[in-house]
Design a protein around this motif. Structure first.
Motif, PDB file in Angstrom:
ATOM      1  N   GLU A 386       0.777  -1.158  -0.112  1.00  0.00           N
ATOM      2  CA  GLU A 386      -0.165   0.056   0.046  1.00  0.00           C
ATOM      3  C   GLU A 386       0.832   1.210  -0.177  1.00  0.00           C
ATOM      4  O   GLU A 386       0.333   2.500  -0.214  1.00  0.00           O
ATOM      5  N   ILE A 387       2.158   1.299   0.326  1.00  0.00           N
ATOM      6  CA  ILE A 387       2.914   2.175   0.587  1.00  0.00           C
ATOM      7  C   ILE A 387       3.562   2.832  -0.994  1.00  0.00           C
ATOM      8  O   ILE A 387       3.845   1.755  -1.787  1.00  0.00           O
ATOM      9  N   GLU A 388       3.586   3.962  -1.171  1.00  0.00           N
ATOM     10  CA  GLU A 388       3.987   4.355  -2.551  1.00  0.00           C
ATOM     11  C   GLU A 388       5.628   3.971  -2.816  1.00  0.00           C
ATOM     12  O   GLU A 388       6.440   4.191  -1.842  1.00  0.00           O
ATOM     13  N   PRO A 389       5.937   3.086  -3.965  1.00  0.00           N
ATOM     14  CA  PRO A 389       6.934   2.379  -4.023  1.00  0.00           C
ATOM     15  C   PRO A 389       8.226   3.539  -3.925  1.00  0.00           C
ATOM     16  O   PRO A 389       9.410   3.267  -3.646  1.00  0.00           O
ATOM     17  N   ARG A 390       7.956   5.036  -4.204  1.00  0.00           N
ATOM     18  CA  ARG A 390       9.223   5.895  -4.170  1.00  0.00           C
ATOM     19  C   ARG A 390       9.470   5.971  -2.425  1.00  0.00           C
ATOM     20  O   ARG A 390      10.767   6.179  -2.432  1.00  0.00           O
ATOM     21  N   ALA A 395      13.638   4.508   1.518  1.00  0.00           N
ATOM     22  CA  ALA A 395      14.145   3.853   2.765  1.00  0.00           C
ATOM     23  C   ALA A 395      15.360   3.107   2.707  1.00  0.00           C
ATOM     24  O   ALA A 395      15.998   2.867   3.509  1.00  0.00           O
ATOM     25  N   HIS A 396      15.797   2.605   1.598  1.00  0.00           N
ATOM     26  CA  HIS A 396      16.951   1.883   1.185  1.00  0.00           C
ATOM     27  C   HIS A 396      18.051   2.870   0.640  1.00  0.00           C
ATOM     28  O   HIS A 396      19.126   2.299   0.429  1.00  0.00           O
ATOM     29  N   ASP A 397      17.944   4.074   0.773  1.00  0.00           N
ATOM     30  CA  ASP A 397      18.981   5.014   0.054  1.00  0.00           C
ATOM     31  C   ASP A 397      19.669   5.777   1.340  1.00  0.00           C
ATOM     32  O   ASP A 397      18.860   6.404   2.213  1.00  0.00           O
ATOM     33  N   PRO A 398      20.992   6.039   1.566  1.00  0.00           N
ATOM     34  CA  PRO A 398      21.561   6.634   2.510  1.00  0.00           C
ATOM     35  C   PRO A 398      21.206   8.163   2.753  1.00  0.00           C
ATOM     36  O   PRO A 398      20.735   8.478   3.909  1.00  0.00           O
ATOM     37  N   PHE A 399      20.975   8.966   1.744  1.00  0.00           N
ATOM     38  CA  PHE A 399      20.518  10.106   1.694  1.00  0.00           C
ATOM     39  C   PHE A 399      19.207  10.302   1.732  1.00  0.00           C
ATOM     40  O   PHE A 399      18.485  11.100   2.597  1.00  0.00           O
ATOM     41  N   ARG A 438      12.006  15.843  -3.283  1.00  0.00           N
ATOM     42  CA  ARG A 438      11.406  15.052  -4.032  1.00  0.00           C
ATOM     43  C   ARG A 438      10.374  14.008  -3.447  1.00  0.00           C
ATOM     44  O   ARG A 438       9.436  13.485  -3.918  1.00  0.00           O
ATOM     45  N   LEU A 439      10.458  13.912  -1.988  1.00  0.00           N
ATOM     46  CA  LEU A 439       9.631  12.978  -1.527  1.00  0.00           C
ATOM     47  C   LEU A 439       8.314  13.972  -0.817  1.00  0.00           C
ATOM     48  O   LEU A 439       7.508  13.215  -0.161  1.00  0.00           O
ATOM     49  N   ALA A 440       8.308  15.244  -0.858  1.00  0.00           N
ATOM     50  CA  ALA A 440       7.469  15.871  -0.551  1.00  0.00           C
ATOM     51  C   ALA A 440       5.824  15.590  -0.625  1.00  0.00           C
ATOM     52  O   ALA A 440       5.133  15.489   0.275  1.00  0.00           O
ATOM     53  N   GLU A 441       5.770  15.171  -1.793  1.00  0.00           N
ATOM     54  CA  GLU A 441       4.187  15.006  -2.449  1.00  0.00           C
ATOM     55  C   GLU A 441       3.946  13.509  -2.029  1.00  0.00           C
ATOM     56  O   GLU A 441       2.854  13.411  -1.535  1.00  0.00           O
ATOM     57  N   PRO A 442       4.558  12.551  -2.116  1.00  0.00           N
ATOM     58  CA  PRO A 442       4.220  11.262  -1.303  1.00  0.00           C
ATOM     59  C   PRO A 442       4.226  11.196   0.120  1.00  0.00           C
ATOM     60  O   PRO A 442       3.267  10.555   0.747  1.00  0.00           O
ATOM     61  N   LEU A 452       5.406   4.029  10.864  1.00  0.00           N
ATOM     62  CA  LEU A 452       6.347   3.100  11.583  1.00  0.00           C
ATOM     63  C   LEU A 452       6.970   2.076  10.584  1.00  0.00           C
ATOM     64  O   LEU A 452       8.257   1.762  10.871  1.00  0.00           O
ATOM     65  N   PRO A 453       6.189   1.438   9.729  1.00  0.00           N
ATOM     66  CA  PRO A 453       6.948   0.714   8.828  1.00  0.00           C
ATOM     67  C   PRO A 453       7.937   1.151   7.875  1.00  0.00           C
ATOM     68  O   PRO A 453       9.068   0.556   7.694  1.00  0.00           O
ATOM     69  N   LEU A 454       7.677   2.397   7.603  1.00  0.00           N
ATOM     70  CA  LEU A 454       8.708   3.137   6.742  1.00  0.00           C
ATOM     71  C   LEU A 454      10.135   3.282   7.540  1.00  0.00           C
ATOM     72  O   LEU A 454      11.231   3.259   7.289  1.00  0.00           O
ATOM     73  N   ILE A 455       9.877   3.652   8.821  1.00  0.00           N
ATOM     74  CA  ILE A 455      11.000   3.914   9.709  1.00  0.00           C
ATOM     75  C   ILE A 455      11.920   2.781   9.810  1.00  0.00           C
ATOM     76  O   ILE A 455      13.189   2.606   9.937  1.00  0.00           O
ATOM     77  N   GLU A 456      10.865   1.666  10.003  1.00  0.00           N
ATOM     78  CA  GLU A 456      11.709   0.214  10.141  1.00  0.00           C
ATOM     79  C   GLU A 456      12.397  -0.271   9.148  1.00  0.00           C
ATOM     80  O   GLU A 456      13.712  -0.594   9.232  1.00  0.00           O
ATOM     81  N   LEU A 457      12.098  -0.034   7.809  1.00  0.00           N
ATOM     82  CA  LEU A 457      12.732  -0.151   6.715  1.00  0.00           C
ATOM     83  C   LEU A 457      14.023   0.740   6.536  1.00  0.00           C
ATOM     84  O   LEU A 457      14.897   0.286   5.981  1.00  0.00           O
ATOM     85  N   ALA A 458      13.937   1.935   7.101  1.00  0.00           N
ATOM     86  CA  ALA A 458      15.212   2.806   6.974  1.00  0.00           C
ATOM     87  C   ALA A 458      16.154   2.394   8.050  1.00  0.00           C
ATOM     88  O   ALA A 458      17.268   2.951   7.703  1.00  0.00           O
ATOM     89  N   LEU A 459      15.888   1.886   8.988  1.00  0.00           N
ATOM     90  CA  LEU A 459      16.725   1.642  10.087  1.00  0.00           C
ATOM     91  C   LEU A 459      18.206   1.025   9.662  1.00  0.00           C
ATOM     92  O   LEU A 459      19.327   1.366  10.048  1.00  0.00           O
ATOM     93  N   PRO A 460      17.881  -0.068   8.979  1.00  0.00           N
ATOM     94  CA  PRO A 460      19.181  -0.749   8.555  1.00  0.00           C
ATOM     95  C   PRO A 460      20.351   0.114   7.806  1.00  0.00           C
ATOM     96  O   PRO A 460      21.631   0.172   8.159  1.00  0.00           O
TER      97      PRO A 460
END
Length: 638
Positions: A386-390, A395-399, A438-442, A452-460
């Protein structure tokens, strides 16, 4: 056995481990005393001497005991310091490489998806994922706590196992994370290294004496003494090695049966873990790892990983026993080498009955801690879809991951967001600011419950920041919180979760009782009650509901909670004993569902606070915590 009982059992096992270690050290002292006494008798030429009498000489026994204890203590401490980074240190010691979160390899991508789904479903931080370029089928989970955990999987596993089978293996490893086995296993590595250090010293002495004696006269007593000492230490070392293997086997085997059973419980698919075990039994490379120090970590693996001297020293039960426990009707046949079957599509979640309320709901939430099932995994997969792919890619990119967290934690008040953005313009990296735009719209369309799921994905990826990078990132987070004009409990909880997820768990003694923490309880529960209620009177009633579950009457604090106040409260509540944390979680649940509904923001807040307490709360839908905005638990709309 629920999560809290499993945690207590892991602590009791740690106590037994220390007891076994003391017995092993006592045995080493006896063996070392006998060997040294025998060496003295032979060197003195006293053929009629009594080695046992010499070994019992108080001065000799005391000297040997001090030497053995010193070597064991220093060896254990040194290994503990080497492994203080947690699971990543183990994975790298075995030759693993961190999996690229943006990999295009289908097998690697599938592994990442399975791990992320399992973590989000269970309420645990997403662990670092390492790939071992080994043809064997094997995997492991390592770390001191969920915050520094790492999952390692071999190339042979991801290329041979289907998705359900790989999910079964990952579920097995997550069981080790949830049940406290990881910390126990790393302590075992450090303690046993101290025992084995005696043999390593003997090996070095023998090797040095052999190299140093070449080309020189070997009639000198000094050279003979060094050889004798080295040989003696090698004998003691072999005794220590045998003792260490017996200890590992005693601690590990039953935990493997428990992890297999948990994998079936989590996935509701015995053919997943059972199929993986059968493929392991039929695989030409088996589970044996080629890493030089594979033996040291053998009790961590999904499969045996190394050759055992006998069943007594094997860290894993026989594969046949493990297969029959999860597949009682197995006919003994093994799959022939064949291409991996296509991965099945995710199943639709079954319909559920009406969600529970009140004390029943609180009991269901407590029972769900650390006990995910197949429906949780399906929900996690659907939530990610359900979360937008962008945002998933970010969440997988350092910046982009830093920008994503900034965007999630920036307040809802327009004036606050404007001030926060100006602060980021002066503090954040330009590359991060570009990603934030770039992420402002989504991010503006991000649905409640997806933060919370997005933060979990970004933590690694955030854990991979250098010390300097993390210092800048942390400074920006603190600045965002300081500027916020209307900080809420959810914003604070997500901020704390990010920092703790990167820095690791604050480890303290867990021995406090609820009756000793009235002030922190009042502050936290008041913030939870205020976050979900329309006015002060309802918030007071919510605190009253929490008091019924607690058995303690917290005072209601009407003033809005500052982040510093909540940090103070949580810093004390994390010291609660395991059983007391279960009671607090029940009280928190009663508090947020007081009005008969739980908004997605409230469910997210509860999960975030439970995480910081060390209580992984699965997807709230199974326990009845997830209701659509505006819908009451009794089916009536507001």
């Amino acid at each position: 056995m629920n999560f809290f009982e499993a945690q207590d059992q892991a602590r009791r096992l740690t106590g037994r481990l220390v007891g076994l270690l003391l017995l092993a050290v006592a045995g080493l002292i006896v063996v070392a005393s006998l060997v040294v006494a025998l060496a003295l008798v032979l060197l003195d030429g006293q053929a009629g001497g009594d080695p046992l009498a010499r070994a019992l000489d108080p001065r000799l026994l005391g000297g040997v005991a001090v030497a053995v204890i010193l070597v064991v203590a220093l060896g254990s401490l040194g290994r503990h310091l080497q492994l203080r980074a947690g699971g990543s240190a183990v994975a790298e010691a075995l030759g693993g490489r961190p999996l690229n979160l943006e990999t295009r390899d289908d097998n690697e991508r599938r592994l990442l998806n399975v791990v992320e789904e399992m973590a989000i479903a269970s309420g645990l931080p997403v662990p670092a994922v390492y790939l071992l370029e080994d043809p064997a089928i094997n995997a492991f989970a390592a770390g001191h706590a969920p915050d520094d955990a790492a999952i390692g999987v071999t190339r042979g596993a991801i290329e041979t196992l289907g998705r359900d089978e790989l999910q079964g293996v990952i579920a097995h490893e997550f069981s080790h994370v949830m049940h406290g086995d990881m910390r126990l296993n790393l302590r075992l590595v450090a303690l046993l290294h101290g025992i084995l250090a005696i043999g390593l010293i003997g090996h070095m002495l023998l090797r040095g004496a052999a190299l140093g004696g070449r080309g020189r006269s070997r009639r000198g007593g000094g050279h003979a003494a060094v050889l004798g000492l080295g040989a003696a230490l090698m004998v003691v070392g072999y005794a220590g090695t045998l003792g260490g293997r017996l200890i590992k086997a005693a601690v590990s085997r039953q935990r493997e049966f428990l992890a297999d059973a948990s994998a079936v419980q989590y996935t509701r698919n015995p053919d997943g873990i059972g199929g993986a075990l059968k493929k392991l039994a039929a695989h030409s490379a088996g589970s044996r790892l080629g890493a030089a120090n594979a033996e040291e970590f053998s009790h961590l693996y999904f499969g045996r990983g190394v050759r055992a001297m006998s069943r007594l020293t094997s860290t894993h039960p026989p594969l046949e026993q493990r297969i029959r426990r999860v597949l009682p009707h197995w006919d003994g046949s093994l799959p022939s080498p064949a291409p991996r079957p296509a991965d099945p599509a995710g199943a639709e979640p079954p319909s559920t009955s009406a969600p529970p309320t009140g004390a029943t709901l609180a009991a269901a939430v407590v029972a769900s801690v650390g006990r995910l099932d197949a429906l949780d995994i399906v929900r996690a997969r659907q939530r990610l879809a359900e979360i937008e792919p962008r945002l998933i890619e970010a969440a997988h990119d350092p910046f982009a991951a830093r920008a994503l967290v900034y965007g999630i934690l920036m307040g809802v008040d327009p004036q606050s967001r404007e001030k926060q953005r100006l602060a980021l313009d002066s503090q954040a990296l330009p590359e991060v600011l570009v990603e934030l735009d770039r992420l402002a719209e989504p991010l503006a369309r991000l649905a409640p419950g997806h933060r919370l799921p997005l933060i979990e994905l970004a933590l690694p990826v955030l854990r991979q920041l250098s010390t300097t990078q993390f210092a800048g990132f942390h400074a920006c987070l603190e600045r965002l919180m300081a500027i916020e004009t209307r900080p809420g409990a959810l914003q604070w909880a997500l901020h704390r979760l990010v920092v703790q997820g990167i820095e690791g768990e604050w480890r303290t003694r867990r021995d406090r009782r609820l009756v000793d923490l009235g002030g922190p309880l009042s502050r936290l529960l008041s913030a939870l009650a205020t976050a979900g209620q329309g006015d002060e009177a309802e918030a007071r009633e919510a605190c009253g509901q929490a008091a019924e579950a607690l058995g303690v009457a917290p005072d209601f604090v009407a003033e809005p909670a500052l982040a510093a106040d909540l940090d103070w409260a949580m810093g004390r509540l994390v010291r609660l004993a395991t059983a007391e944390r279960a009671v607090l979680l029940a009280a928190m649940t009663r508090c947020v569902e007081h009005d008969g509904r739980v908004e997605p923001e409230e469910a997210e807040l509860l999960r975030a606070v439970a995480w910081t307490l060390g209580c992984p709360l699965p997807d709230p839908g199974r326990a009845g915590l997830a209701s659509r905005p505006g819908e009451r638990h009794d089916g009536q709309h507001r």
